[in-house]
Design a protein around this motif. Structure first.
Motif, PDB file in Angstrom:
ATOM      1  N   PHE A   1     -28.954  40.339   9.668  1.00 52.90           N
ATOM      2  CA  PHE A   1     -28.991  39.756  10.973  1.00 52.90           C
ATOM      3  C   PHE A   1     -30.220  39.475  11.944  1.00 52.90           C
ATOM      4  O   PHE A   1     -30.428  38.487  12.374  1.00 52.90           O
ATOM      5  CB  PHE A   1     -27.908  40.733  12.060  1.00 52.90           C
ATOM      6  N   GLN A   2     -31.056  40.295  11.941  1.00 57.31           N
ATOM      7  CA  GLN A   2     -32.482  40.345  12.741  1.00 57.31           C
ATOM      8  C   GLN A   2     -32.893  39.101  11.971  1.00 57.31           C
ATOM      9  O   GLN A   2     -33.756  38.100  12.817  1.00 57.31           O
ATOM     10  CB  GLN A   2     -33.165  41.567  12.376  1.00 57.31           C
TER      11      GLN A   2
ATOM     12  N   SER B   1     -31.694  36.493  10.434  1.00 55.86           N
ATOM     13  CA  SER B   1     -30.695  35.286  10.626  1.00 55.86           C
ATOM     14  C   SER B   1     -30.753  34.602  11.889  1.00 55.86           C
ATOM     15  O   SER B   1     -30.573  33.503  12.202  1.00 55.86           O
ATOM     16  CB  SER B   1     -29.545  35.383   9.851  1.00 55.86           C
ATOM     17  N   SER B   2     -30.407  35.730  12.901  1.00 57.89           N
ATOM     18  CA  SER B   2     -30.181  35.369  14.255  1.00 57.89           C
ATOM     19  C   SER B   2     -31.363  34.803  15.110  1.00 57.89           C
ATOM     20  O   SER B   2     -31.325  34.003  15.959  1.00 57.89           O
ATOM     21  CB  SER B   2     -29.634  36.581  14.938  1.00 57.89           C
TER      22      SER B   2
ATOM     23  N   PHE C   1     -26.098  35.429  17.678  1.00 56.39           N
ATOM     24  CA  PHE C   1     -25.132  35.314  16.385  1.00 56.39           C
ATOM     25  C   PHE C   1     -25.754  34.957  15.151  1.00 56.39           C
ATOM     26  O   PHE C   1     -27.213  34.876  15.311  1.00 56.39           O
ATOM     27  CB  PHE C   1     -24.108  34.029  16.680  1.00 56.39           C
ATOM     28  N   PHE C   2     -25.355  35.532  14.247  1.00 57.40           N
ATOM     29  CA  PHE C   2     -25.997  35.352  12.753  1.00 57.40           C
ATOM     30  C   PHE C   2     -26.467  33.721  12.838  1.00 57.40           C
ATOM     31  O   PHE C   2     -27.578  33.353  12.219  1.00 57.40           O
ATOM     32  CB  PHE C   2     -25.003  35.669  11.738  1.00 57.40           C
TER      33      PHE C   2
ATOM     34  N   GLY D   1     -27.453  32.024  15.082  1.00 57.00           N
ATOM     35  CA  GLY D   1     -28.375  31.706  16.139  1.00 57.00           C
ATOM     36  C   GLY D   1     -27.638  31.622  17.621  1.00 57.00           C
ATOM     37  O   GLY D   1     -27.048  32.763  17.892  1.00 57.00           O
ATOM     38  N   GLU D   2     -27.740  30.542  18.109  1.00 53.54           N
ATOM     39  CA  GLU D   2     -26.978  30.411  19.703  1.00 53.54           C
ATOM     40  C   GLU D   2     -25.482  30.378  19.410  1.00 53.54           C
ATOM     41  O   GLU D   2     -24.783  30.880  20.234  1.00 53.54           O
ATOM     42  CB  GLU D   2     -27.615  29.335  20.532  1.00 53.54           C
TER      43      GLU D   2
ATOM     44  N   ASP E   1     -20.782  34.832  10.885  1.00 56.74           N
ATOM     45  CA  ASP E   1     -20.482  35.377  11.776  1.00 56.74           C
ATOM     46  C   ASP E   1     -19.000  35.585  11.494  1.00 56.74           C
ATOM     47  O   ASP E   1     -18.404  36.655  11.797  1.00 56.74           O
ATOM     48  CB  ASP E   1     -20.587  34.697  13.185  1.00 56.74           C
TER      49      ASP E   1
ATOM     50  N   TRP F   1     -23.848  42.145  18.713  1.00 51.99           N
ATOM     51  CA  TRP F   1     -23.422  41.016  18.058  1.00 51.99           C
ATOM     52  C   TRP F   1     -21.950  41.263  17.924  1.00 51.99           C
ATOM     53  O   TRP F   1     -21.156  40.307  18.229  1.00 51.99           O
ATOM     54  CB  TRP F   1     -23.898  40.849  16.447  1.00 51.99           C
TER      55      TRP F   1
END
Length: 228
Positions: free
Chosen positions: A145-146, A148-149, A154-155, A157-158, A164, A197
Motif C-alpha cells: 500500500f505504501q 502503490s498509493s 487509495f492503492f 492513488g487519489e 482497492d 485506507w
C-alpha cells in the motif's frame, strides 16, 4: 464494447465479500443492472446460479446479455473493459496493471488463506500459527500500500481502483476474526496505512451502499457457525 440495450444482471449474496467487488465495479462504471440476491447461498442455490456458473456454483456471476462471467476479479476486469463510462478501474500502464493483478492474487491466496486457517484452526497452537501468518500477510500488504498509493488515500492513488476493490473484501472477514479472537490484526503500529485506507474505502460512495456493517458481518458469522 457494451451496448446500451444489453441486459445486465448480477447474482450475488449480501454477505459475500466477493460479490462486493462486482457491485463496486458496476457502481464506478455507472452500469444499470438487476441484482439477484442469493440469501442462503451456502445451503441453497438457485437454478439460475447453477446454470450460470455450473463449474464452481458460486457467487458472484455477472450475466451480460446472453453470456455469463464468473469469478469476482474476472468480473471487475470485464466491467472495466466492457463499459467506457466512468473512471478506469485497472491502471493503464502494463506494468501497473500486472502489479495490481499480482497483489490481488496475493490477497486471495495468502490473506484469505490465513483467514480461513485462523477460523478453521482446531487448537490454540494452530490458531496462533495461522494468526501469525495473517499478521505477516497484512504487514506485507501494508508495504504494498505504501508503495502503490504514493502517499495518497487509495492503492490506486487519489481514486479507488482494481487493487482497492480486491483488498476491500478482507475487511469484513478480518473484523469477524478480530471479534471472535479478541486479537487486533489491523494495528496502528504495524498497518497504519491500511487502517486509514479501510476508513476511506468503507466510506466511498461506490462501496458504502453495498458493504455490510461490522455488526452485520459478526451476526452472520455467529449464525453460520452456531455461536451464541
Amino acid at each position: 464494447m457494451a451496448q446500451n440495450n444489453d441486459t445486465v444482471k448480477l447474482i450475488g449474496s449480501w454477505s459475500s465479500p466477493y460479490a462486493l467487488r462486482a457491485r463496486v465495479a458496476l457502481h464506478l462504471k455507472s452500469v444499470k443492472y438487476e441484482y439477484l440476491d442469493e440469501p442462503d447461498v451456502l445451503n441453497s442455490k438457485s437454478e439460475l446460479l447453477l446454470k450460470s456458473n455450473p463449474i464452481y456454483k458460486k457467487v458472484p456471476v455477472l450475466i451480460h446479455g446472453d453470456v455469463s462471467i464468473c469469478e469476482s476479479l474476472n468480473i471487475v476486469q470485464y466491467v472495466d473493459e466492457a463499459w467506457s463510462s466512468g473512471p478506469s478501474i485497472l491502471p493503464s500502464h502494463p506494468y501497473e496493471r500486472a502489479n495490481a493483478r499480482f497483489w490481488a492474487l496475493f490477497v486471495d491466496d495468502k490473506i484469505f488463506g490465513s483467514l480461513d486457517a485462523v477460523g478453521g484452526a482446531k487448537d490454540d497452537e494452530g490458531r496462533m500459527a495461522a494468526a501469525g501468518k495473517l499478521m505477516e500477510g497484512l504487514a506485507t500488504l501494508e508495504e504494498a500500500f505504501q508503495k502503490s498509493s504514493k502517499g495518497l488515500g487509495f492503492f490506486g492513488g487519489e481514486n479507488i481502483g482494481f487493487l482497492d476493490i480486491a483488498c476491500g473484501t478482507i475487511l469484513g472477514p478480518v473484523s469477524v476474526i478480530e471479534a471472535f479472537s479478541g486479537v487486533k490484526f489491523l494495528r496502528e503500529e504495524t498497518t497504519p496505512g491500511l487502517i486509514q485506507w479501510a476508513e476511506k474505502f468503507r466510506a466511498h460512495e461506490a462501496v458504502k451502499p453495498y458493504m455490510p456493517t461490522v455488526e452485520e458481518f459478526i451476526a452472520f458469522a455467529k449464525k453460520k457457525f452456531g455461536v451464541e
